[in-house]
Design a protein around this motif. Structure first.
Motif, PDB file in Angstrom:
ATOM      1  N   VAL A 177      -2.818  -2.933  -3.696  1.00  0.00           N
ATOM      2  CA  VAL A 177      -1.704  -3.148  -3.540  1.00  0.00           C
ATOM      3  C   VAL A 177      -1.021  -3.457  -5.033  1.00  0.00           C
ATOM      4  O   VAL A 177      -1.350  -4.284  -5.987  1.00  0.00           O
ATOM      5  CB  VAL A 177      -1.373  -4.732  -2.931  1.00  0.00           C
ATOM      6  N   THR A 209      11.649  -2.091   1.378  1.00  0.00           N
ATOM      7  CA  THR A 209      10.108  -1.924   1.228  1.00  0.00           C
ATOM      8  C   THR A 209       9.990  -0.356   1.726  1.00  0.00           C
ATOM      9  O   THR A 209       9.093   0.009   0.841  1.00  0.00           O
ATOM     10  CB  THR A 209       9.487  -2.683   2.206  1.00  0.00           C
ATOM     11  N   SER A 210      10.809   0.028   2.213  1.00  0.00           N
ATOM     12  CA  SER A 210      10.462   1.759   2.364  1.00  0.00           C
ATOM     13  C   SER A 210      10.774   2.495   1.217  1.00  0.00           C
ATOM     14  O   SER A 210      10.180   3.444   0.715  1.00  0.00           O
ATOM     15  CB  SER A 210      11.222   2.103   3.499  1.00  0.00           C
ATOM     16  N   HIS A 213       7.944   2.012  -1.431  1.00  0.00           N
ATOM     17  CA  HIS A 213       6.984   2.899  -1.035  1.00  0.00           C
ATOM     18  C   HIS A 213       7.190   4.350  -1.498  1.00  0.00           C
ATOM     19  O   HIS A 213       6.200   4.974  -1.968  1.00  0.00           O
ATOM     20  CB  HIS A 213       6.830   3.057   0.429  1.00  0.00           C
ATOM     21  N   LYS A 214       8.375   4.604  -1.667  1.00  0.00           N
ATOM     22  CA  LYS A 214       8.769   6.088  -2.189  1.00  0.00           C
ATOM     23  C   LYS A 214       8.243   5.861  -3.593  1.00  0.00           C
ATOM     24  O   LYS A 214       8.193   7.175  -4.250  1.00  0.00           O
ATOM     25  CB  LYS A 214      10.099   6.363  -1.930  1.00  0.00           C
ATOM     26  N   GLY A 216       5.966   4.510  -4.844  1.00  0.00           N
ATOM     27  CA  GLY A 216       4.399   4.363  -5.136  1.00  0.00           C
ATOM     28  C   GLY A 216       3.931   2.650  -4.907  1.00  0.00           C
ATOM     29  O   GLY A 216       2.902   2.551  -5.473  1.00  0.00           O
ATOM     30  N   TYR A 217       4.868   2.041  -4.346  1.00  0.00           N
ATOM     31  CA  TYR A 217       4.516   0.424  -4.429  1.00  0.00           C
ATOM     32  C   TYR A 217       4.285   0.101  -2.916  1.00  0.00           C
ATOM     33  O   TYR A 217       5.166   0.533  -2.262  1.00  0.00           O
ATOM     34  CB  TYR A 217       5.465  -0.431  -5.180  1.00  0.00           C
ATOM     35  N   GLN A 218       3.386  -0.700  -2.656  1.00  0.00           N
ATOM     36  CA  GLN A 218       3.075  -1.204  -1.375  1.00  0.00           C
ATOM     37  C   GLN A 218       3.981  -2.303  -0.918  1.00  0.00           C
ATOM     38  O   GLN A 218       4.224  -2.499   0.255  1.00  0.00           O
ATOM     39  CB  GLN A 218       1.705  -1.382  -1.296  1.00  0.00           C
ATOM     40  N   GLN A 219       4.546  -3.162  -1.704  1.00  0.00           N
ATOM     41  CA  GLN A 219       5.301  -4.283  -1.165  1.00  0.00           C
ATOM     42  C   GLN A 219       6.267  -4.577  -2.399  1.00  0.00           C
ATOM     43  O   GLN A 219       6.444  -4.075  -3.440  1.00  0.00           O
ATOM     44  CB  GLN A 219       4.280  -5.524  -1.207  1.00  0.00           C
TER      45      GLN A 219
END
Length: 355
Positions: A177, A209-210, A213-214, A216-219
């Protein structure tokens, strides 16, 4: 199906269990559900008789207010089975108090304590076989309340449904994470519902949050909505920072959830002579600590993962990877909490609740 009355409950048992269709060695979190569920209707200004019935889909009118105005709150709890097959809850009264606090903020009726605990206890007894005593196994419990009155006028509903469903869970592993510190979007604002476990709080997080994600981070670590200067929560978890040997976490407010695991970590830190500070912490302080090497750890706390170490973060153009620790606080607190939850250690604060 046989229906029986027990105290204030009506219990209808499933004709047969579906437990044999579940692979307990390969569970996806929140996907499999036990044989029974608890429900209770609010009508005519009062809560009706609670019922335990076989787990099945709901039938709701398309105009049920929950679909249109978002009156929905929930809780997350766990039950644990020790090596003597005794089942324990962890600080359930805190969950009960918090769901009623959340409900009150959304103009929903509070739920009676005796019915809550009786329904939960009987549900756990009925589906006891679904709770495994293997290491890391637990029963995830989801109480929730929704507005069911069929009407689309913009006002609080007069009818609600309180429910408890349960899902067997393995040791939660979120993978590696890394987090993006918010500098544009906000989770909550002053005077809002950030302190409540309102369903809409989580829906509002999904889009930013999406975007993380783009990259490369989960949260996302959320910051205050006014200036984005102060660190508040991480994803769906409370957040802790270890600077040198001091643990720091933000104070609760109407923007920050009063996390039960968070409170437990703070108390365990005090019990074990670990310096802990509950105070506002600026993004600038975190970045400076990362630059000078005094930032040792970041971890989230919550019911699902208990403790979730964070490996790195990004704020605007600054990126940082956390150094590996020989004796991380995150592992220490997770071990301490698990030992209490699974009845492997003393419980000086009486957090365990025996079923």
């Amino acid at each position: 199906m046989n229906t029986e009355k027990k105290h204030k409950l009506e219990i209808t048992k499933a004709k047969e269990s579906k437990i044999d269709s579940v692979d307990f060695n390969n569970l996806s979190f929140g996907r499999a559900f036990t044989d029974h569920m608890f429900s209770c209707e609010f009508k005519d200004g009062k809560w009706q008789v609670g019922k335990i019935t076989p787990y099945e889909p709901l039938t709701l009118d398309p105009s049920a207010r929950v679909f249109h105005y978002g009156q929905a709150v929930f809780e997350g709890m766990k039950a644990f089975k020790d090596q003597d097959n005794q089942v324990w809850l962890f600080r359930p009264e805190d969950n009960f108090n918090r769901i009623n606090k959340s409900a009150a903020r959304l103009a929903m009726p509070e739920f009676p304590k005796d019915i809550f605990f009786e329904g939960l206890t009987e549900l756990l007894k009925l589906d006891d076989a679904w709770i495994k005593n293997t290491k890391g196994s637990a029963m995830y419990i989801r109480p929730f309340v929704i507005a069911t009155e069929p009407a689309i006028s913009a006002s609080p509903a007069s009818e609600y449904k309180f429910m408890i469903i349960m899902s067997p869970a393995q040791a939660y592993y979120a993978g590696e994470v890394r987090v993006l510190i918010a500098s544009e979007y906000s989770r909550a604002t002053d005077g809002g519902v950030g302190f409540a476990k309102a369903a809409g709080n989580y829906a509002a997080q999904f889009y930013p949050t999406s975007l993380a994600h783009k990259e490369g981070y989960q949260q996302v670590i959320w910051t205050d909505s006014n200036s984005h200067e102060y660190l508040e929560e991480a994803g769906t978890m409370n957040i802790f920072f270890r600077i040198n040997d001091t643990l720091i976490t933000a104070p609760t407010s109407d923007r920050i959830l009063d996390g039960i695991t968070r409170k437990s970590v703070i108390q365990l830190a005090k019990d074990n002579n670990i310096d802990v500070e509950v105070r506002p912490i600026k993004v600038e302080e975190l970045v400076n600590a990362a630059k000078d090497g005094s930032l040792k750890e970041i971890f989230g706390s919550g019911t699902a993962a208990v403790i979730n170490p964070i490996l790195g973060f990004k704020h605007k153009d600054f990126k940082h990877e956390l150094p590996k620790q020989e004796a991380p606080y995150s592992a220490f607190f997770k071990e301490k909490l698990n030992a209490i939850q699974y009845n492997l250690a003393d419980d000086p604060h009486q957090w365990r609740y025996k079923i």
